[in-house]
Scaffold this motif. Structure first.
Motif, PDB file in Angstrom:
ATOM      1  N   ASN A 165      49.049  64.199  52.447  1.00 25.87           N
ATOM      2  CA  ASN A 165      50.147  64.452  53.379  1.00 25.87           C
ATOM      3  C   ASN A 165      51.080  65.529  52.859  1.00 25.87           C
ATOM      4  O   ASN A 165      51.890  65.283  51.967  1.00 25.87           O
ATOM      5  N   VAL A 224      53.480  66.954  54.501  1.00 23.65           N
ATOM      6  CA  VAL A 224      54.758  66.998  55.223  1.00 23.65           C
ATOM      7  C   VAL A 224      55.930  66.653  54.289  1.00 23.65           C
ATOM      8  O   VAL A 224      56.877  67.428  54.185  1.00 23.65           O
ATOM      9  N   PRO A 225      55.910  65.513  53.599  1.00 25.10           N
ATOM     10  CA  PRO A 225      56.998  65.220  52.644  1.00 25.10           C
ATOM     11  C   PRO A 225      56.758  65.973  51.337  1.00 25.10           C
ATOM     12  O   PRO A 225      56.463  65.392  50.288  1.00 25.10           O
ATOM     13  N   HIS A 239      57.944  61.770  49.142  1.00 25.60           N
ATOM     14  CA  HIS A 239      58.350  60.823  50.185  1.00 25.60           C
ATOM     15  C   HIS A 239      59.746  60.275  49.904  1.00 25.60           C
ATOM     16  O   HIS A 239      60.096  59.954  48.758  1.00 25.60           O
ATOM     17  N   ASN A 299      60.887  67.870  55.018  1.00 19.74           N
ATOM     18  CA  ASN A 299      60.356  66.744  54.250  1.00 19.74           C
ATOM     19  C   ASN A 299      60.095  65.514  55.114  1.00 19.74           C
ATOM     20  O   ASN A 299      60.295  64.380  54.687  1.00 19.74           O
ATOM     21  N   GLY A 300      59.670  65.760  56.335  1.00 17.17           N
ATOM     22  CA  GLY A 300      59.392  64.665  57.254  1.00 17.17           C
ATOM     23  C   GLY A 300      60.294  64.663  58.467  1.00 17.17           C
ATOM     24  O   GLY A 300      59.950  64.071  59.497  1.00 17.17           O
TER      25      GLY A 300
END
Length: 442
Positions: free
Chosen positions: A67, A69-70, A74, A291-292
């Protein structure tokens, strides 16, 4: 080779008819219907995440190597704090002057070429690429777009047309010309090899001539600067330069899609295009920006944006809202303060060294490509690219507590893109898990 060309959403996808469905999965399928996309033979219900780790409802933790995206990790506390503070103060549309928005835009522009002085904020990379193509058409008066044959650039009607990997049936429209992913070919990696760049440039010139012959001309050469959906092609440095020159010679603009490789992921540079020594006419960005938090942008020359706005105005209610700007600014600060771009290079080098060791012991591992924390690993069988073995490795890693995805024309390339905060211990954990999966046979 085993299997044919694979559509991007089929890679690593859950098959609803293959097994009994748990109540949460049945609920999701009932809500989203045919548009539902879940991963793995047994989808995972996630409840929390921190750093490079995600936690499932059953309590199991998974190392996230998929992933992007982050990107700074996370639930990064600095991003959480910035978003929380801003949403408690003000969140509104973009018709007002709000200092936090322009503070962010100034910080973002400091990372971009000076010529790209205008930034239009959107909510998704799809919107950013859609707008970029429209701007390129307004500037050039042409219609044609050149993309790679397994590209993915988004899901609006316009960018789906330039995303051949998203098509389940049919073909791209006549105004789209496809070129193969860069051909590494004989001599690749020799140090002085410039063959891939020249070959790729010749393919773009051929595509430009085809578009001219069809009566469309060239509005843009649109490329994800690490060719992620094509299977990850990062080398040699300078790879993009002849292709960009060919597109411009045909009257087109170069749109650098930085949605996946941007924001320090390659380690060698903040943007993927920088490593190739080219200055784009337009840059698009998305996924890791907040970051999401959903945010994206298109950066362009003021005269190019003005050419578009003379005939068509542009307004995005949520694009560039204050909370998005707060999230984006926090991401930029974290990348700098925590040295995440340098960490991406170090961790990526450690990964590549470990993958080379595994390749010596397991013939199923083919070419390894990429830079920083964006790597592609080809999985091969006796007949060539092996999508079946790739799927078995992906699900085997899931059983080991590691999440990873696939890419490439045949769906036979492991796509490695963990958060930029990845530690040396986490690199070794991944390599150990992959070694155990390979040792079982695929």
């Amino acid at each position: 080779m085993t299997g044919g060309k694979r559509q991007i959403l089929d890679m690593n996808a859950f098959d609803p008819g293959a097994a009994a469905q748990s109540p949460p999965v049945a609920r999701r399928l009932g809500n989203l219907g045919a548009a539902s996309v879940l991963f793995y033979r047994e989808p995972i219900e996630m409840v929390a995440a921190e750093g490079a780790w995600m936690q499932a409802r059953d309590g199991r933790r998974y190392l996230d190597f998929y992933n992007n995206v982050p990107s700074v990790g996370h639930s990064h506390p600095a991003v959480v704090a910035a978003v929380t503070d801003q949403i408690a103060r003000l969140n509104t549309n973009t018709r007002y002057v709000v200092g936090v928005v322009d503070d962010y835009l100034d910080a973002l522009k400091a990372r971009l070429p000076e010529t790209l002085a205008n930034v239009v904020m959107t909510c998704s990379g799809s919107e950013a690429n859609d707008l970029a193509i429209r701007v390129a058409r307004a500037v050039t008066g042409a219609r044609g777009v050149i993309v790679t044959e397994t590209a993915y650039h988004g899901n609006t009607d316009l960018v789906t047309a330039v995303s051949p990997s998203a098509l389940k049936r049919g073909d791209v429209p006549d105004w789209v010309a496809l070129v193969p992913a860069p051909d590494m070919g004989p001599g690749y990696g020799s140090g002085s090899d410039t063959g891939p760049a020249d070959r790729f440039g010749a393919e773009v010139a051929r595509a430009a001539a085809d578009l001219a012959a069809r009566g469309h001309g060239v509005a843009a050469f649109l490329a994800d600067s690490i060719f992620s959906s094509d299977g990850v092609y990062a080398d040699p440095p300078g790879l993009l330069a002849p292709a960009v020159a060919a597109a411009r010679a045909a009257g087109g603009l170069f749109i650098a899609d930085e949605v996946q490789p941007g924001f320090g992921r390659t380690g060698a540079s903040f943007w993927g295009f920088e490593r190739h020594g080219v200055t784009p006419d337009i840059v698009t960005m998305g996924k890791p920006m907040g970051n999401g938090f959903p945010m994206a942008a298109m950066a362009a020359r003021p005269d190019h944006l003005a050419a578009f706005c003379r005939d068509t105005g542009y307004f995005n209610t949520f694009g560039g809202n204050p909370v998005a700007a707060a999230a984006g600014h926090a991401v930029l600060r974290v990348i700098s303060a925590e040295g995440l771009q340098d960490n991406a290079l170090r961790a990526g080098d450690r990964l590549k060294a470990g993958l080379a060791r595994l390749a010596e012991a397991h013939e199923v591992i083919g070419d390894r490509r990429g830079v920083g924390l964006f790597l592609g690993v080809d999985i091969r069988g006796p007949a060539g690219p092996d999508a079946g073995a790739t799927t078995r490795i992906i699900n085997g890693l899931r059983d080991e507590g590691v999440l990873i995805g696939a890419a490439g024309k045949w769906g036979a390339t492991l796509k490695i893109r963990p958060p930029l905060c990845l530690t040396a211990d986490e690199v070794d954990l991944f390599l150990d898990a992959l070694g155990r999966v390979l040792a079982k046979g695929v």
